[in-house]
Design a protein around this motif. Structure first.
Motif, PDB file in Angstrom:
ATOM      1  N   GLN A   1      -0.402  -5.346  21.107  1.00  0.00           N
ATOM      2  CA  GLN A   1      -1.594  -4.458  20.812  1.00  0.00           C
ATOM      3  C   GLN A   1      -2.323  -4.960  19.774  1.00  0.00           C
ATOM      4  O   GLN A   1      -2.050  -5.622  18.867  1.00  0.00           O
ATOM      5  CB  GLN A   1      -1.231  -3.047  20.328  1.00  0.00           C
ATOM      6  N   THR A   2      -3.909  -4.784  19.993  1.00  0.00           N
ATOM      7  CA  THR A   2      -4.921  -5.156  18.832  1.00  0.00           C
ATOM      8  C   THR A   2      -4.517  -4.017  17.776  1.00  0.00           C
ATOM      9  O   THR A   2      -4.526  -2.808  18.016  1.00  0.00           O
ATOM     10  CB  THR A   2      -6.123  -5.115  19.194  1.00  0.00           C
ATOM     11  N   LEU A   3      -4.560  -4.469  16.574  1.00  0.00           N
ATOM     12  CA  LEU A   3      -4.570  -3.716  15.407  1.00  0.00           C
ATOM     13  C   LEU A   3      -5.700  -3.812  14.331  1.00  0.00           C
ATOM     14  O   LEU A   3      -5.987  -4.936  14.024  1.00  0.00           O
ATOM     15  CB  LEU A   3      -2.998  -3.896  14.659  1.00  0.00           C
ATOM     16  N   ILE A   4      -6.350  -2.727  14.241  1.00  0.00           N
ATOM     17  CA  ILE A   4      -7.620  -2.928  13.324  1.00  0.00           C
ATOM     18  C   ILE A   4      -7.279  -1.923  12.359  1.00  0.00           C
ATOM     19  O   ILE A   4      -7.237  -0.604  12.433  1.00  0.00           O
ATOM     20  CB  ILE A   4      -8.806  -2.502  13.812  1.00  0.00           C
ATOM     21  N   PRO A   5      -6.861  -2.391  11.055  1.00  0.00           N
ATOM     22  CA  PRO A   5      -6.388  -1.723   9.806  1.00  0.00           C
ATOM     23  C   PRO A   5      -7.626  -0.692   9.562  1.00  0.00           C
ATOM     24  O   PRO A   5      -8.678  -1.172   9.452  1.00  0.00           O
ATOM     25  CB  PRO A   5      -6.090  -2.541   8.647  1.00  0.00           C
ATOM     26  N   GLN A   6      -7.316   0.601   9.199  1.00  0.00           N
ATOM     27  CA  GLN A   6      -8.493   1.531   8.936  1.00  0.00           C
ATOM     28  C   GLN A   6      -8.881   1.669   7.478  1.00  0.00           C
ATOM     29  O   GLN A   6      -9.724   2.109   7.254  1.00  0.00           O
ATOM     30  CB  GLN A   6      -7.983   2.908   9.280  1.00  0.00           C
ATOM     31  N   THR A   7      -7.900   0.981   6.602  1.00  0.00           N
ATOM     32  CA  THR A   7      -8.366   1.009   5.312  1.00  0.00           C
ATOM     33  C   THR A   7      -9.257  -0.102   4.856  1.00  0.00           C
ATOM     34  O   THR A   7      -9.240  -1.352   5.553  1.00  0.00           O
ATOM     35  CB  THR A   7      -6.747   0.982   4.424  1.00  0.00           C
ATOM     36  N   LYS A   8      -9.766  -0.118   3.626  1.00  0.00           N
ATOM     37  CA  LYS A   8     -10.674  -1.462   3.058  1.00  0.00           C
ATOM     38  C   LYS A   8      -9.920  -2.173   1.951  1.00  0.00           C
ATOM     39  O   LYS A   8     -10.581  -2.916   1.514  1.00  0.00           O
ATOM     40  CB  LYS A   8     -12.010  -0.542   2.505  1.00  0.00           C
ATOM     41  N   ASP A   9      -8.752  -1.524   1.615  1.00  0.00           N
ATOM     42  CA  ASP A   9      -7.779  -2.129   0.689  1.00  0.00           C
ATOM     43  C   ASP A   9      -7.179  -3.266   1.276  1.00  0.00           C
ATOM     44  O   ASP A   9      -6.262  -3.014   2.112  1.00  0.00           O
ATOM     45  CB  ASP A   9      -6.963  -0.989   0.439  1.00  0.00           C
ATOM     46  N   PRO A  10      -7.221  -4.567   0.645  1.00  0.00           N
ATOM     47  CA  PRO A  10      -6.409  -5.610   1.575  1.00  0.00           C
ATOM     48  C   PRO A  10      -5.129  -5.609   1.320  1.00  0.00           C
ATOM     49  O   PRO A  10      -4.292  -6.076   2.488  1.00  0.00           O
ATOM     50  CB  PRO A  10      -7.209  -6.992   0.607  1.00  0.00           C
ATOM     51  N   GLU A  11      -4.737  -4.963   0.031  1.00  0.00           N
ATOM     52  CA  GLU A  11      -3.121  -5.013  -0.026  1.00  0.00           C
ATOM     53  C   GLU A  11      -2.593  -3.843   0.900  1.00  0.00           C
ATOM     54  O   GLU A  11      -1.392  -4.268   1.760  1.00  0.00           O
ATOM     55  CB  GLU A  11      -2.776  -4.588  -1.453  1.00  0.00           C
ATOM     56  N   LEU A  12      -3.169  -2.816   1.137  1.00  0.00           N
ATOM     57  CA  LEU A  12      -2.612  -1.970   2.314  1.00  0.00           C
ATOM     58  C   LEU A  12      -2.828  -2.367   3.657  1.00  0.00           C
ATOM     59  O   LEU A  12      -2.047  -2.077   4.532  1.00  0.00           O
ATOM     60  CB  LEU A  12      -3.219  -0.462   2.075  1.00  0.00           C
ATOM     61  N   ALA A  13      -4.003  -3.007   3.985  1.00  0.00           N
ATOM     62  CA  ALA A  13      -4.126  -3.551   5.131  1.00  0.00           C
ATOM     63  C   ALA A  13      -3.196  -4.584   5.624  1.00  0.00           C
ATOM     64  O   ALA A  13      -2.540  -4.735   6.760  1.00  0.00           O
ATOM     65  CB  ALA A  13      -5.555  -4.081   5.430  1.00  0.00           C
ATOM     66  N   LYS A  14      -2.681  -5.400   4.537  1.00  0.00           N
ATOM     67  CA  LYS A  14      -1.645  -6.477   4.796  1.00  0.00           C
ATOM     68  C   LYS A  14      -0.216  -5.905   5.237  1.00  0.00           C
ATOM     69  O   LYS A  14      -0.003  -6.622   6.039  1.00  0.00           O
ATOM     70  CB  LYS A  14      -1.370  -7.205   3.432  1.00  0.00           C
ATOM     71  N   TRP A  15       0.156  -4.677   4.499  1.00  0.00           N
ATOM     72  CA  TRP A  15       1.526  -4.313   5.009  1.00  0.00           C
ATOM     73  C   TRP A  15       1.497  -3.645   6.315  1.00  0.00           C
ATOM     74  O   TRP A  15       2.189  -3.476   7.018  1.00  0.00           O
ATOM     75  CB  TRP A  15       1.717  -3.278   3.987  1.00  0.00           C
ATOM     76  N   GLN A  16       0.073  -3.175   6.586  1.00  0.00           N
ATOM     77  CA  GLN A  16       0.163  -2.317   7.769  1.00  0.00           C
ATOM     78  C   GLN A  16       0.078  -3.360   9.149  1.00  0.00           C
ATOM     79  O   GLN A  16       0.850  -3.360  10.020  1.00  0.00           O
ATOM     80  CB  GLN A  16      -1.471  -1.753   8.352  1.00  0.00           C
ATOM     81  N   VAL A  17      -0.452  -4.783   8.652  1.00  0.00           N
ATOM     82  CA  VAL A  17      -0.344  -5.783   9.801  1.00  0.00           C
ATOM     83  C   VAL A  17       1.137  -6.261   9.828  1.00  0.00           C
ATOM     84  O   VAL A  17       1.703  -6.600  10.970  1.00  0.00           O
ATOM     85  CB  VAL A  17      -1.449  -6.962   9.291  1.00  0.00           C
ATOM     86  N   ILE A  18       1.600  -6.717   8.529  1.00  0.00           N
ATOM     87  CA  ILE A  18       3.221  -7.104   8.706  1.00  0.00           C
ATOM     88  C   ILE A  18       3.974  -6.033   9.691  1.00  0.00           C
ATOM     89  O   ILE A  18       5.056  -6.478  10.089  1.00  0.00           O
ATOM     90  CB  ILE A  18       3.635  -7.353   7.243  1.00  0.00           C
TER      91      ILE A  18
END
Length: 467
Positions: A172-189
């Motif tokens: 699935q395509t994942l588009i992190p909803q946060t603007k915080d790179p650190e939080l987005a990183k862990w969503q992706v991982i």
């Protein structure tokens, strides 16, 4: 006109069913072995279809439509004496193996080839094409990976927000909803690790997230190289209200025809597209999703889906016509099947019932809805045990059905849509509510995107009800 429809995963079965209900002669050829739908790049994957998934896929519309194996149907077609009386519809561009075998036999239809499919799955080739031929579009930074371990190493030192896109069928395509790179990183991982086999099936990529982005997808259809119609699609892909949660194929959309010559026509369809269309026999689709940064107005390339219809958007388009057969007869005559001034709306019904042991979608539940909304219901994950049985859930996919409506104003289309939805009966179905469809409380809502595009004069809204 008689109809032949080819499918693998059943996307065209709702169209076949509607054609049958209109009194047309219809036969469907379904792919048995999914390996025939893979390009050379995709065939390197070791991901096998499970026996249960194959059984349920092949059960779609069982006892509702005449279906035969796709190979058998190809052999039958070679013996047909009057091919000009038929329209052959390939519901996805991964059916090129079968289209190649019949496109020279004299049938009307659409005939995707392997290059069409590659253009959708090979993101590098698509972006090189955009760089060369699309002067108004920009390209986001991206990184490709085969293994999750490489992506994790890359993300460790990155200070940007990245979107995950699979190169295969299942991630699935994942588009992190946060603007915080650190939080987005862990969503992706965490997403990559949770669905490791799906992403490593054919590899995946990370694309830099565009801030304040809105998406719009114009589509142009041709017949024998002649441009027939242009539509604009605003789609909600995420499951939850506010465009939150995981991605789906489509959770809701708004689609309408517009006149040729608008700014969006010029941006999305440069002269090279006409040249490509002229090389394709019969019906040809071309769309390009546009990602617009609202902060600075820069427009980025999203993806191509060449020579295949979109879903739910195809159902939403067809809902604006007097019949499904009207669409096919009109395009063969090289006439637009649309009336500019109408607007279509759809919402997907997601089946949340799960088998507690198998953890698949629960199979067997019956479905009912009144006959007067039949034209607005596009069933997908259904079959009958016998021809006289009730319509039931197969359990192949959680996307149970799309419900559509149309109108000459936005309020009319959306109002009818949710009246239709409320008439549909099954135990545990989720859909995005009317309040979300008409919301202007978040920047990526359908109405906010529509208003933005109109304000920027990308096109003129041809229907009433948007202020």
């Amino acid at each position: 006109m008689k109809y032949i429809i080819f499918t693998c995963d059943g996307y065209g079965l709702p169209i076949a069913h509607h054609l049958l209900q209109e009194g047309n002669e219809v036969i469907v050829g379904q792919v048995i072995n999914k390996k025939t739908t893979l390009t050379k790049v995709e065939s390197r994957s070791n991901n096998e279809e499970s026996a249960l998934d194959q059984k349920r896929r092949l059960n779609l519309y069982k006892n509702m439509i005449e279906k035969v194996p796709a190979d058998v149907l190809v052999r039958r077609m070679k013996r047909i004496k009057n091919p000009e009386d038929y329209f052959v519809f390939f519901d996805f561009n991964d059916l090129f193996y079968y289209a190649d075998q019949v496109q020279g036999l004299g049938f009307n239809g659409n005939f995707p080839n392997e290059n069409d499919r590659i253009f959708e799955v090979d993101r590098d080739a698509a972006k090189e094409f955009v760089y060369k031929y699309y002067p108004d579009l920009e390209i986001t930074e991206k990184k490709e990976f085969r293994a999750i371990s490489g992506a994790k190493k890359f993300l460790k030192d990155s200070n940007k927000v990245w979107v995950v896109k699979s190169k295969g069928h299942y991630g699935q395509t994942l588009i992190p909803q946060t603007k915080d790179p650190e939080l987005a990183k862990w969503q992706v991982i965490e997403t990559l690790e949770a669905f490791k086999s799906a992403y490593e099936e054919a590899g995946f990529l990370l694309e830099e997230k565009i801030p304040a982005v809105i998406e719009v997808t114009p589509e142009k259809i041709y017949y024998d190289g002649v441009p027939i119609a242009l539509t604009v699609n605003f789609e909600n892909k995420t499951l939850g209200s506010g465009n939150l949660s995981l991605q789906t194929s489509c959770s809701a959309d708004l689609v309408f025809p517009v006149e040729f010559g608008s700014r969006i026509d010029q941006i999305a369809f440069p002269p090279i597209v006409d040249k490509i269309a002229k090389k394709h026999k019969g019906l040809f689709f071309w769309d390009a999703s546009l990602l617009i940064n609202q902060d600075d107005g820069r427009i980025y390339f999203g993806e191509f889906c060449p020579n295949r219809p979109g879903f739910n958007s195809t159902f939403t388009c067809l809902s604006q016509m007097q019949s499904v057969s009207h669409f096919f007869k009109s395009i063969v005559a090289k006439k637009s099947p649309y009336t500019v001034g109408t607007v279509g709306a759809s919402v997907s019904l997601f089946n949340l019932s799960r088998d507690p042991e198998e953890r698949h979608v629960l199979s067997g539940a019956s479905i009912s809805f009144p006959e007067d909304i039949q034209r607005s219901v596009w069933l997908y994950d259904v079959y009958k045990k016998t021809k006289n049985d009730k319509v039931r859930v197969v359990g192949f996919d959680w996307e149970l059905a799309a419900i559509t409506s149309w109108g000459r104003t936005l309020d009319e289309a959306v109002g009818r849509l949710y009246e239709n939805v409320e008439s549909f009966s099954i135990g545990t179905v989720y859909y995005r509510p009317k309040s979300d469809y008409l919301s202007m409380d978040y920047e990526s809502s359908i109405l906010n995107r529509l208003r933005y595009c109109a304000q920027k004069r990308l096109f003129e809204i041809p229907f009433k009800g948007v202020y």
